[in-house]
Design an enzyme around this catalytic site. Structure first.
Site, PDB file in Angstrom:
ATOM      1  N   ASP A   1       4.986   0.514  11.970  1.00 46.02           N
ATOM      2  CA  ASP A   1       3.561  -0.340  11.429  1.00 46.02           C
ATOM      3  C   ASP A   1       3.420  -1.621  11.891  1.00 46.02           C
ATOM      4  O   ASP A   1       2.605  -2.439  11.596  1.00 46.02           O
ATOM      5  CB  ASP A   1       3.633  -0.121   9.985  1.00 46.02           C
ATOM      6  CG  ASP A   1       3.226   1.267   9.537  1.00 46.02           C
ATOM      7  OD1 ASP A   1       2.639   1.945  10.374  1.00 46.02           O
ATOM      8  OD2 ASP A   1       3.114   1.489   8.488  1.00 46.02           O
TER       9      ASP A   1
ATOM     10  N   LYS B   1       0.939  -1.159  -0.101  1.00 49.14           N
ATOM     11  CA  LYS B   1       0.027  -0.008   0.073  1.00 49.14           C
ATOM     12  C   LYS B   1       0.838   1.450   0.016  1.00 49.14           C
ATOM     13  O   LYS B   1       0.557   2.119  -0.807  1.00 49.14           O
ATOM     14  CB  LYS B   1      -0.791  -0.252   1.440  1.00 49.14           C
ATOM     15  CG  LYS B   1      -1.458   1.141   1.417  1.00 49.14           C
ATOM     16  CD  LYS B   1      -2.509   1.175   2.541  1.00 49.14           C
ATOM     17  CE  LYS B   1      -1.934   1.617   4.104  1.00 49.14           C
ATOM     18  NZ  LYS B   1      -1.466   3.288   3.989  1.00 49.14           N
ATOM     19  N   ASN B   2       1.696   1.317   0.989  1.00 50.21           N
ATOM     20  CA  ASN B   2       2.694   2.630   0.853  1.00 50.21           C
ATOM     21  C   ASN B   2       3.565   2.764  -0.160  1.00 50.21           C
ATOM     22  O   ASN B   2       4.203   3.800  -0.168  1.00 50.21           O
ATOM     23  CB  ASN B   2       3.465   2.528   2.324  1.00 50.21           C
ATOM     24  CG  ASN B   2       2.459   2.904   3.200  1.00 50.21           C
ATOM     25  OD1 ASN B   2       1.218   2.935   3.372  1.00 50.21           O
ATOM     26  ND2 ASN B   2       3.115   2.638   4.774  1.00 50.21           N
TER      27      ASN B   2
ATOM     28  N   ARG C   1      -4.404  10.644   4.334  1.00 48.39           N
ATOM     29  CA  ARG C   1      -3.269  11.704   4.530  1.00 48.39           C
ATOM     30  C   ARG C   1      -2.517  11.464   3.300  1.00 48.39           C
ATOM     31  O   ARG C   1      -1.852  12.683   3.221  1.00 48.39           O
ATOM     32  CB  ARG C   1      -2.633  11.445   5.958  1.00 48.39           C
ATOM     33  CG  ARG C   1      -2.860  12.156   6.980  1.00 48.39           C
ATOM     34  CD  ARG C   1      -1.919  12.004   8.058  1.00 48.39           C
ATOM     35  NE  ARG C   1      -1.240  13.211   8.297  1.00 48.39           N
ATOM     36  CZ  ARG C   1      -0.189  13.417   7.968  1.00 48.39           C
ATOM     37  NH1 ARG C   1       0.512  12.696   7.135  1.00 48.39           N
ATOM     38  NH2 ARG C   1       0.535  14.494   8.153  1.00 48.39           N
TER      39      ARG C   1
ATOM     40  N   ARG D   1       0.831  14.539  13.549  1.00 52.51           N
ATOM     41  CA  ARG D   1       1.435  14.476  12.083  1.00 52.51           C
ATOM     42  C   ARG D   1       1.346  15.580  11.078  1.00 52.51           C
ATOM     43  O   ARG D   1       0.618  15.776  10.354  1.00 52.51           O
ATOM     44  CB  ARG D   1       0.640  13.233  11.359  1.00 52.51           C
ATOM     45  CG  ARG D   1       0.689  11.913  12.183  1.00 52.51           C
ATOM     46  CD  ARG D   1      -0.193  10.820  11.268  1.00 52.51           C
ATOM     47  NE  ARG D   1       0.701  10.057  10.556  1.00 52.51           N
ATOM     48  CZ  ARG D   1       0.294   8.991   9.863  1.00 52.51           C
ATOM     49  NH1 ARG D   1      -1.111   8.794   9.762  1.00 52.51           N
ATOM     50  NH2 ARG D   1       0.788   8.229   9.021  1.00 52.51           N
TER      51      ARG D   1
ATOM     52  N   CYS E   1      -4.854  13.493  13.459  1.00 52.44           N
ATOM     53  CA  CYS E   1      -5.214  12.004  13.052  1.00 52.44           C
ATOM     54  C   CYS E   1      -5.393  11.001  14.415  1.00 52.44           C
ATOM     55  O   CYS E   1      -4.578  11.670  15.248  1.00 52.44           O
ATOM     56  CB  CYS E   1      -4.089  11.438  11.942  1.00 52.44           C
ATOM     57  SG  CYS E   1      -3.423  10.127  11.948  1.00 52.44           S
TER      58      CYS E   1
ATOM     59  N   ILE F   1       7.924   7.101  16.988  1.00 52.95           N
ATOM     60  CA  ILE F   1       7.835   7.656  15.764  1.00 52.95           C
ATOM     61  C   ILE F   1       6.548   8.564  15.994  1.00 52.95           C
ATOM     62  O   ILE F   1       6.288   9.551  15.536  1.00 52.95           O
ATOM     63  CB  ILE F   1       7.553   6.712  14.433  1.00 52.95           C
ATOM     64  CG1 ILE F   1       8.777   6.023  14.384  1.00 52.95           C
ATOM     65  CG2 ILE F   1       7.315   7.243  13.251  1.00 52.95           C
ATOM     66  CD1 ILE F   1       9.957   6.400  13.903  1.00 52.95           C
TER      67      ILE F   1
ATOM     68  N   ARG G   1      -8.886  -0.190   4.570  1.00 56.14           N
ATOM     69  CA  ARG G   1      -7.922   0.546   4.061  1.00 56.14           C
ATOM     70  C   ARG G   1      -6.643   0.112   3.648  1.00 56.14           C
ATOM     71  O   ARG G   1      -5.696   0.373   2.745  1.00 56.14           O
ATOM     72  CB  ARG G   1      -7.570   1.744   5.030  1.00 56.14           C
ATOM     73  CG  ARG G   1      -8.713   2.725   4.979  1.00 56.14           C
ATOM     74  CD  ARG G   1      -8.386   4.091   5.825  1.00 56.14           C
ATOM     75  NE  ARG G   1      -6.796   4.450   5.523  1.00 56.14           N
ATOM     76  CZ  ARG G   1      -5.924   4.729   6.407  1.00 56.14           C
ATOM     77  NH1 ARG G   1      -6.350   4.711   7.820  1.00 56.14           N
ATOM     78  NH2 ARG G   1      -4.973   5.161   5.974  1.00 56.14           N
TER      79      ARG G   1
HETATM   80  C1  UD1 Z   1       4.630   6.966   6.653  1.00 55.65           C
HETATM   81  C2  UD1 Z   1       3.527   5.722   6.429  1.00 55.65           C
HETATM   82  C3  UD1 Z   1       2.784   5.114   7.455  1.00 55.65           C
HETATM   83  C4  UD1 Z   1       4.198   4.686   8.597  1.00 55.65           C
HETATM   84  C5  UD1 Z   1       4.921   6.093   8.855  1.00 55.65           C
HETATM   85  C6  UD1 Z   1       6.436   5.700   9.607  1.00 55.65           C
HETATM   86  C7  UD1 Z   1       2.444   6.046   4.051  1.00 55.65           C
HETATM   87  C8  UD1 Z   1       1.437   6.380   3.337  1.00 55.65           C
HETATM   88  N1  UD1 Z   1       2.482   5.978   5.636  1.00 55.65           N
HETATM   89  O1  UD1 Z   1       3.697   7.766   7.245  1.00 55.65           O
HETATM   90  O2  UD1 Z   1       2.267   3.792   7.282  1.00 55.65           O
HETATM   91  O3  UD1 Z   1       3.425   4.443   9.879  1.00 55.65           O
HETATM   92  O4  UD1 Z   1       5.452   6.427   7.383  1.00 55.65           O
HETATM   93  O5  UD1 Z   1       7.252   4.950   9.017  1.00 55.65           O
HETATM   94  O6  UD1 Z   1       3.565   5.783   3.677  1.00 55.65           O
HETATM   95  N2  UD1 Z   1       6.627  14.468  10.779  1.00 55.65           N
HETATM   96  C9  UD1 Z   1       6.984  16.034  11.022  1.00 55.65           C
HETATM   97  N3  UD1 Z   1       6.721  16.972  10.017  1.00 55.65           N
HETATM   98  C10 UD1 Z   1       6.620  16.725   8.892  1.00 55.65           C
HETATM   99  C11 UD1 Z   1       6.395  15.218   8.508  1.00 55.65           C
HETATM  100  C12 UD1 Z   1       6.409  14.327   9.519  1.00 55.65           C
HETATM  101  O7  UD1 Z   1       7.322  16.544  12.102  1.00 55.65           O
HETATM  102  O8  UD1 Z   1       6.431  17.629   7.782  1.00 55.65           O
HETATM  103  C13 UD1 Z   1       7.211  13.709  11.957  1.00 55.65           C
HETATM  104  C14 UD1 Z   1       5.542  13.061  12.209  1.00 55.65           C
HETATM  105  O9  UD1 Z   1       4.753  13.769  13.159  1.00 55.65           O
HETATM  106  C15 UD1 Z   1       6.141  11.762  12.747  1.00 55.65           C
HETATM  107  C16 UD1 Z   1       7.426  11.433  11.920  1.00 55.65           C
HETATM  108  O10 UD1 Z   1       7.699  12.629  11.553  1.00 55.65           O
HETATM  109  O11 UD1 Z   1       6.192  12.040  14.213  1.00 55.65           O
HETATM  110  C17 UD1 Z   1       7.319  10.511  11.051  1.00 55.65           C
HETATM  111  O12 UD1 Z   1       6.048  10.671  10.000  1.00 55.65           O
HETATM  112  P1  UD1 Z   1       6.169  10.217   8.579  1.00 55.65           P
HETATM  113  O13 UD1 Z   1       7.488   9.341   8.376  1.00 55.65           O
HETATM  114  O14 UD1 Z   1       6.098  11.589   7.699  1.00 55.65           O
HETATM  115  O15 UD1 Z   1       5.092   9.511   8.530  1.00 55.65           O
HETATM  116  P2  UD1 Z   1       4.081   9.377   7.314  1.00 55.65           P
HETATM  117  O16 UD1 Z   1       4.872   9.509   5.953  1.00 55.65           O
HETATM  118  O17 UD1 Z   1       2.871  10.046   7.526  1.00 55.65           O
END
Ligand code: UD1
Length: 420
Positions: A307, A22-23, A93, A122, A117, A329, A399
């Site tokens: 995950d 999916k990701n 998202r 996030r 969320c 995370i 999902r």
């Molecule tokens: C993706 C995955 C999700 C997985 C996660 C961590 C997809 C669609 N989803 O989510 O399944 O659990 O990676 O492996 O691929 N952060 C910030 N600022 C930003 C962006 C992120 O502070 O602009 C922080 C987030 O709050 C979190 C951390 O970075 O604490 C990691 O988040 P991120 O890797 O971005 O998660 P997703 O990409 O949303």
């Protein structure tokens, strides 16, 4: 709303074919926005999030067609709208990922800010700052990100902290058509990020450093359509292996890449499982033994994935002894714990750490999950709990897990869906 009923059925056995990730599928589908000619994708899982992504692309004027093998052809040559509306970003998202490709190819994008969320706040500040460093003007008005650039984006040296998966993907897609060189430092190394980079390179992009924490992108003038197959879903594979572990069974996951599962397989072994890998298969055998407790800390790839945290929490809940699981995370990603306690688990939460004392038995109960992986962990608990477990809000599972009841049936589990 659909519910899943799970009954204890003893040991599982057999093999289960793992779907496309999916990701990886979501960013690759969205990456098709960058191509000036049609792209053909295979191994795309049939999931709610994929349907939402296709709806989002179609709303922009992208033509989407399916062939008889359910491969998808995507033609983004005639985009009419450069916008991701609130209704779609709110349900998924990952819709934020259209920002990079739209801005990179057309110099404009309007994307709803994702709301809060269930698994933490996030934010998307890293996505926005990176694009500003590349010369974009970004305004946030009435809940929307309005991004524009004067001509092509400009290559930039961008450091990201903390490591972000979709942040890296969004900036990667913004950079491939930019003028000059972009360096993404502290980039996410998840296999899904590498899969997206390989897909973009096949379309004509020039990205080096794949699989490392520094991605260097030399901007090119245009990208064109290719055929591409999405990598297998390592989290789906890990979830079925965890089902074998909690039910003291033996089962095989097929069509996987064991290399993507290294940190997880190591923890399964520590928990007392025997693991056998071949090129595209992993077999887990508990030989009827009770699980041993394992301490876990979630971290970016290649370390243990967030995950898989909920699934290992259920394993520890049934293990002989005490353990801790530290979630680094996401804040607030222990929503499944209160439900597991209702099923008889002995778990307490202190800050971002769960302290678990294994119990001999769990008991079925009506439960409700608040996110995708938490829902999966409740299925695992239900598989071994005495009595019936009814899982509400099944849409979370739909999902991210393709044909979940069918796959579990094949392994001998008693799971069925009821519609109110
Ligand atoms: C993706 C995955 C999700 C997985 C996660 C961590 C997809 C669609 N989803 O989510 O399944 O659990 O990676 O492996 O691929 N952060 C910030 N600022 C930003 C962006 C992120 O502070 O602009 C922080 C987030 O709050 C979190 C951390 O970075 O604490 C990691 O988040 P991120 O890797 O971005 O998660 P997703 O990409 O949303």
């Amino acid at each position: 709303m659909d519910k899943l009923v799970v009954e204890c059925a003893g040991r599982l056995s057999g093999s289960v074919e793992i779907s496309g990730a999916k990701n990886a599928a979501l960013p690759i589908l969205i990456g098709c926005l960058l191509a000036e000619s049609p792209v053909k994708l295979s191994n795309v899982p049939h999931l709610m999030d994929v349907t939402t992504t296709i709806q989002l692309l179609a709303s922009m004027g992208v033509e989407v067609m399916f062939d008889e093998h359910l491969n998808i052809e995507i033609d983004a040559s005639n985009i009419t709208k450069k916008e991701a509306p609130y209704e779609l970003v709110n349900t998924m998202r990952a819709s934020i990922l259209v920002l990079g490709p739209l801005l990179g190819r057309f110099g404009e994008a309007k994307v709803s800010l994702p709301g809060g969320c269930a698994i933490g706040s996030r934010p998307v500040d890293i996505h926005i700052k990176g694009m500003e460093q590349m010369g974009a003007t970004i305004l946030v008005e009435q809940g929307y990100i309005l991004a524009s650039s004067n001509g092509r984006l400009k290559g930039a040296d961008i450091s990201m902290s903390p490591v972000t998966v979709t942040g890296t993907e969004n900036l990667l897609m913004a950079a491939v058509l930019a003028e000059g060189t972009t360096t993404l430092r502290n980039a996410a190394r998840e296999p899904e990020v590498t899969d997206l980079a390989e897909f973009l390179n096949k379309m004509g992009a020039n990205i080096t450093g794949l699989g490392t924490d520094t991605l260097v992108i030399e901007g090119v003038e245009r990208l064109s359509g290719v055929e591409y197959s999405v990598i297998p879903d390592r989290i789906e594979a890990g979830t079925y292996l965890a089902a074998a572990a909690v039910s003291q069974s033996q089962l095989t996951v097929t069509k996987v890449n064991p290399k993507h599962l290294e940190a997880v397989l190591q923890k399964f072994e520590e928990a007392g499982a025997e693991i056998f890998c071949s090129e595209h298969e992993v077999t887990l055998d508990m030989r009827g033994r009770t699980l041993k407790p394992v301490n876990i800390r979630t971290d970016p790839y290649p370390l243990f994935p967030t995950d898989m945290q909920a699934q290992f929490l259920v394993m520890n809940a049934l293990a002989e002894g005490c353990s801790t699981i530290e979630e680094t995370i996401f804040e607030n990603r222990f929503m499944h714990v209160s439900e597991l306690i209702r099923m008889g688990a002995d778990i307490s939460i202190e800050g971002n750490t769960a302290h678990i004392t294994g119990v001999k038995k769990l008991f079925g109960a009506p439960v409700m999950a608040t996110d995708l992986r938490a829902s999966a962990s409740l299925i695992l608990a239900g598989l071994v709990a005495e009595g019936e477990t009814v899982i509400n809000r099944v849409y979370h599972l739909d999902r991210g897990y393709e044909l979940i009841e069918e796959k579990f049936h094949k392994l001998g589990a008693h799971i069925y869906r009821i519609t109110d």
